[in-house]
Design an enzyme around this catalytic site. Structure first.
Site, PDB file in Angstrom:
ATOM      1  CB  SER A   1      -0.836  -0.027   1.281  1.00 12.35           C
ATOM      2  OG  SER A   1      -1.420   1.231   1.514  1.00 12.35           O
ATOM      3  CB  ALA A   2       0.253   4.638  -1.328  1.00 11.40           C
TER       4      ALA A   2
ATOM      5  CE1 TYR B   1      -3.789  -2.576   5.684  1.00 10.12           C
ATOM      6  CE2 TYR B   1      -3.322  -0.264   5.216  1.00 10.12           C
ATOM      7  CZ  TYR B   1      -3.623  -1.545   4.780  1.00 10.12           C
ATOM      8  OH  TYR B   1      -3.738  -1.782   3.429  1.00 10.12           O
TER       9      TYR B   1
ATOM     10  CE  LYS C   1      -1.396  -4.369   3.517  1.00 10.77           C
ATOM     11  NZ  LYS C   1      -1.749  -5.650   2.904  1.00 10.77           N
TER      12      LYS C   1
HETATM   13  P1  NAD Z   1     -11.051  -6.923   1.475  1.00 11.82           P
HETATM   14  O1  NAD Z   1     -11.243  -6.883   2.951  1.00 11.82           O
HETATM   15  O2  NAD Z   1     -12.223  -6.665   0.609  1.00 11.82           O
HETATM   16  O3  NAD Z   1     -10.402  -8.328   1.047  1.00 11.82           O
HETATM   17  C1  NAD Z   1      -9.575  -9.080   1.904  1.00 11.82           C
HETATM   18  C2  NAD Z   1     -10.144 -10.483   1.957  1.00 11.82           C
HETATM   19  O4  NAD Z   1      -9.318 -11.287   2.788  1.00 11.82           O
HETATM   20  C3  NAD Z   1     -11.553 -10.543   2.546  1.00 11.82           C
HETATM   21  O5  NAD Z   1     -12.399 -11.241   1.648  1.00 11.82           O
HETATM   22  C4  NAD Z   1     -11.382 -11.303   3.854  1.00 11.82           C
HETATM   23  O6  NAD Z   1     -12.515 -12.095   4.171  1.00 11.82           O
HETATM   24  C5  NAD Z   1     -10.143 -12.131   3.577  1.00 11.82           C
HETATM   25  N1  NAD Z   1      -9.356 -12.483   4.753  1.00 11.82           N
HETATM   26  C6  NAD Z   1      -8.941 -11.668   5.769  1.00 11.82           C
HETATM   27  N2  NAD Z   1      -8.214 -12.366   6.648  1.00 11.82           N
HETATM   28  C7  NAD Z   1      -8.158 -13.649   6.199  1.00 11.82           C
HETATM   29  C8  NAD Z   1      -7.549 -14.840   6.676  1.00 11.82           C
HETATM   30  N3  NAD Z   1      -6.857 -14.874   7.825  1.00 11.82           N
HETATM   31  N4  NAD Z   1      -7.705 -15.983   5.951  1.00 11.82           N
HETATM   32  C9  NAD Z   1      -8.416 -15.979   4.802  1.00 11.82           C
HETATM   33  N5  NAD Z   1      -9.014 -14.888   4.298  1.00 11.82           N
HETATM   34  C10 NAD Z   1      -8.876 -13.729   4.989  1.00 11.82           C
HETATM   35  O7  NAD Z   1      -9.856  -5.913   1.130  1.00 11.82           O
HETATM   36  P2  NAD Z   1      -9.348  -5.388  -0.282  1.00 11.82           P
HETATM   37  O8  NAD Z   1      -9.694  -3.939  -0.391  1.00 11.82           O
HETATM   38  O9  NAD Z   1      -9.741  -6.323  -1.351  1.00 11.82           O
HETATM   39  O10 NAD Z   1      -7.783  -5.443  -0.019  1.00 11.82           O
HETATM   40  C11 NAD Z   1      -7.009  -6.560  -0.397  1.00 11.82           C
HETATM   41  C12 NAD Z   1      -5.572  -6.323   0.034  1.00 11.82           C
HETATM   42  O11 NAD Z   1      -5.112  -5.093  -0.541  1.00 11.82           O
HETATM   43  C13 NAD Z   1      -5.389  -6.180   1.549  1.00 11.82           C
HETATM   44  O12 NAD Z   1      -4.189  -6.830   1.900  1.00 11.82           O
HETATM   45  C14 NAD Z   1      -5.258  -4.690   1.755  1.00 11.82           C
HETATM   46  O13 NAD Z   1      -4.492  -4.368   2.882  1.00 11.82           O
HETATM   47  C15 NAD Z   1      -4.565  -4.250   0.471  1.00 11.82           C
HETATM   48  N6  NAD Z   1      -4.820  -2.833   0.151  1.00 11.82           N
HETATM   49  C16 NAD Z   1      -6.104  -2.389   0.014  1.00 11.82           C
HETATM   50  C17 NAD Z   1      -6.342  -1.036  -0.243  1.00 11.82           C
HETATM   51  C18 NAD Z   1      -7.753  -0.511  -0.356  1.00 11.82           C
HETATM   52  O14 NAD Z   1      -7.937   0.710  -0.236  1.00 11.82           O
HETATM   53  N7  NAD Z   1      -8.770  -1.349  -0.628  1.00 11.82           N
HETATM   54  C19 NAD Z   1      -5.262  -0.139  -0.385  1.00 11.82           C
HETATM   55  C20 NAD Z   1      -3.968  -0.640  -0.280  1.00 11.82           C
HETATM   56  C21 NAD Z   1      -3.744  -2.005  -0.007  1.00 11.82           C
HETATM   57  N1  UFG Z   2     -12.161  11.858   3.502  1.00  6.97           N
HETATM   58  C1  UFG Z   2     -13.154  12.772   3.854  1.00  6.97           C
HETATM   59  N2  UFG Z   2     -14.300  12.265   4.401  1.00  6.97           N
HETATM   60  C2  UFG Z   2     -14.514  10.940   4.597  1.00  6.97           C
HETATM   61  C3  UFG Z   2     -13.488  10.025   4.233  1.00  6.97           C
HETATM   62  C4  UFG Z   2     -12.325  10.529   3.681  1.00  6.97           C
HETATM   63  O1  UFG Z   2     -12.996  13.976   3.686  1.00  6.97           O
HETATM   64  O2  UFG Z   2     -15.575  10.559   5.122  1.00  6.97           O
HETATM   65  C5  UFG Z   2     -10.933  12.384   2.870  1.00  6.97           C
HETATM   66  C6  UFG Z   2      -9.671  12.079   3.663  1.00  6.97           C
HETATM   67  O3  UFG Z   2      -9.444  13.063   4.618  1.00  6.97           O
HETATM   68  C7  UFG Z   2      -8.624  12.041   2.526  1.00  6.97           C
HETATM   69  C8  UFG Z   2      -9.402  11.505   1.324  1.00  6.97           C
HETATM   70  O4  UFG Z   2     -10.775  11.731   1.626  1.00  6.97           O
HETATM   71  O5  UFG Z   2      -8.208  13.346   2.222  1.00  6.97           O
HETATM   72  C9  UFG Z   2      -9.189  10.017   1.070  1.00  6.97           C
HETATM   73  O6  UFG Z   2      -9.453   9.301   2.279  1.00  6.97           O
HETATM   74  P1  UFG Z   2      -9.620   7.697   2.278  1.00  6.97           P
HETATM   75  O7  UFG Z   2      -9.965   7.302   3.676  1.00  6.97           O
HETATM   76  O8  UFG Z   2     -10.555   7.284   1.192  1.00  6.97           O
HETATM   77  O9  UFG Z   2      -8.190   7.177   1.835  1.00  6.97           O
HETATM   78  P2  UFG Z   2      -6.756   7.363   2.519  1.00  6.97           P
HETATM   79  O10 UFG Z   2      -5.880   8.013   1.491  1.00  6.97           O
HETATM   80  O11 UFG Z   2      -6.847   8.006   3.839  1.00  6.97           O
HETATM   81  O12 UFG Z   2      -6.300   5.853   2.761  1.00  6.97           O
HETATM   82  C10 UFG Z   2      -6.512   4.799   1.799  1.00  6.97           C
HETATM   83  C11 UFG Z   2      -6.653   3.481   2.547  1.00  6.97           C
HETATM   84  C12 UFG Z   2      -5.345   3.114   3.182  1.00  6.97           C
HETATM   85  C13 UFG Z   2      -4.259   3.090   2.143  1.00  6.97           C
HETATM   86  C14 UFG Z   2      -4.172   4.424   1.440  1.00  6.97           C
HETATM   87  C15 UFG Z   2      -3.161   4.335   0.339  1.00  6.97           C
HETATM   88  O13 UFG Z   2      -7.660   3.574   3.541  1.00  6.97           O
HETATM   89  O14 UFG Z   2      -5.445   1.805   3.696  1.00  6.97           O
HETATM   90  O15 UFG Z   2      -5.451   4.763   0.894  1.00  6.97           O
HETATM   91  O16 UFG Z   2      -2.916   5.584  -0.205  1.00  6.97           O
HETATM   92  F1  UFG Z   2      -3.081   2.849   2.731  1.00  6.97           F
END
Ligand code: NAD
Ligand code: UFG
Length: 343
Positions: free
Chosen positions: A130-131, A154, A158
């Site tokens: 993740s970023a 979190y 990572k």
């Molecule tokens: P998500 O929660 O939708 O998907 C994760 C899946 O993993 C879920 O279906 C959950 O049931 C399963 N899971 C969790 N723990 C488990 C375990 N112990 N065994 C088996 N299954 C398990 O999340 P996502 O948005 O699809 O994210 C996927 C990955 O990408 C994560 O590792 C997350 O940290 C990373 N990521 C997500 C974002 C985002 O904004 N969505 C940003 C950066 C990185």
């Molecule tokens: N924001 C609002 N109101 C809300 C939610 C968010 O104003 O109800 C704003 C936040 O302050 C931020 C922007 O919208 O400026 C984006 O916020 P998000 O919560 O959507 O995303 P973040 O950039 O904070 O974080 C997300 C994931 C992290 C991941 C990161 C990577 O939640 O897990 O992107 O860049 F690490």
């Protein structure tokens, strides 16, 4: 060629499963449904016209993961499984260290054990980073060699997993690992059948905005309008989940064909403010998105966007879809499934 997707029933995993099928792979999904719903499997069958093999269980269960790997013999694994809510990680750090770091250790040990018995294929892994590992970047755009830091458990999890993968590759040259640092994934499959289904009140901007537009929430709280950005609200690199899914296909193909490990940003290379997202969503949905300016949210950075040049160079991948398309697809999903997969 089978590819195992841990967390394959989740938001990014489900979209990647569709993209893998379109690219000629056979995804095998593994999930414990901790943050997903079995209905996603029916939706995936409707989109792809095929039933994907599914393994229900916990990635922390190393002998079971070994058994899954032995039965399916995938050419690679994409490790999505884990917990991802920043705020929850501050309240429940051990949950995050256990499931995210423990889950990665468990998977890697299972892969190593299977490889030890059958060294004919190289262990091949794509990891969802993740970023967030860039902490509060000094400048933008962010390149992969920026210093890393963490501001919550979190993000810390990572970082530790990235370091673990580096150490593993140094000790075991046969391993091929692609680390993908996602920026802000949003949007949904254009069918409207799969999308992001957050539990409870959404933490992230796009699902919150979508719930306001559909009438489930009264207004959006905009966390701060006094940042040093063009309109004072936070700026992020929103990337369509379909582009992200294509990035995973490109990553697994690159690992299989070239055999070299890499770390790349997956972002578009441009930033949008909170108010840009509000306006784009109003346009896509034809609905108003009322908002109020609220105090800054603790831990937020002013701006964060990627330099995606390395992904373009190494993977031949570039994000193609615009913010308008992200909002249009998020709206199609949200309006067709106002309660997510729960119906
Ligand atoms: P998500 O929660 O939708 O998907 C994760 C899946 O993993 C879920 O279906 C959950 O049931 C399963 N899971 C969790 N723990 C488990 C375990 N112990 N065994 C088996 N299954 C398990 O999340 P996502 O948005 O699809 O994210 C996927 C990955 O990408 C994560 O590792 C997350 O940290 C990373 N990521 C997500 C974002 C985002 O904004 N969505 C940003 C950066 C990185
Ligand atoms: N924001 C609002 N109101 C809300 C939610 C968010 O104003 O109800 C704003 C936040 O302050 C931020 C922007 O919208 O400026 C984006 O916020 P998000 O919560 O959507 O995303 P973040 O950039 O904070 O974080 C997300 C994931 C992290 C991941 C990161 C990577 O939640 O897990 O992107 O860049 F690490």
């Amino acid at each position: 060629m089978k590819v195992l997707l841990t967390g394959g029933a989740g938001y990014i995993g489900s979209h990647t499963a569709v993209a893998l099928i379109e690219a000629g792979f056979e995804p095998v999904l593994l999930d414990n449904f901790a943050n997903s719903h079995p209905v996603v499997l029916d939706r995936l069958a409707r989109i792809t016209g095929q039933t994907m093999p599914f393994e229900q269980g916990d990635v922390l269960d190393t002998p079971w993961v070994e058994d899954v790997l032995r039965r399916h013999r995938p050419v690679g694994v994409i490790h999505f499984a884990g917990d991802k809510a920043v705020g929850e990680s501050v309240a429940l750090p051990l949950k995050y260290f256990h499931n995210n770091i423990g889950g990665a250790v468990s998977l890697l040990r299972a892969m190593e054990a299977v490889h030890a018995q059958d060294p004919s294929t190289a262990p091949t892994l794509v990891f969802s980073s993740s970023a967030t590992v860039y902490g509060d970047p000094a400048t933008v755009p962010i390149t992969e060699d920026f210093p890393r830091s963490h501001t919550n458990p979190y993000g810390h999890s990572k970082l530790v997993i990235e370091d673990m993968l580096t150490a593993l590759c140094a000790a075991r040259p046969a391993w091929r690992v692609g680390t993908l640092r996602y920026f802000n994934p949003v949007g949904a499959h254009p069918s409207g059948l799969i999308g992001e289904d957050p539990a409870g009140i959404p933490n992230n901007l796009m699902p919150y905005v979508a719930q306001v537009a559909v009438g489930q929430r009264e207004h959006l709280n905009v966390y701060g309008n006094d940042y040093p950005t063009p309109d004072g609200t936070g700026v992020r690199d929103y990337i369509h989940v379909q582009d992200l899914a294509a990035g995973h296909v490109a990553a697994i193909q690159a690992l299989l064909s070239r055999g070299e490990s890499f770390t790349v940003n997956l972002g578009t290379g441009s930033g949008h403010s909170v108010l840009d997202v509000v306006r784009a969503f109003e346009k896509a949905s034809g609905r108003p998105v009322p908002y109020r300016i609220a105090p800054r949210r603790a831990g937020d950075v002013a701006q964060c966007w990627a330099d995606p040049a390395r992904a373009s160079r190494l993977l031949g991948w570039q994000a193609k879809l615009t913010l308008d398309q992200m909002c249009a697809d998020a709206w199609r999903w949200q309006s067709a499934n106002p309660n997510g997969y729960k119906g």
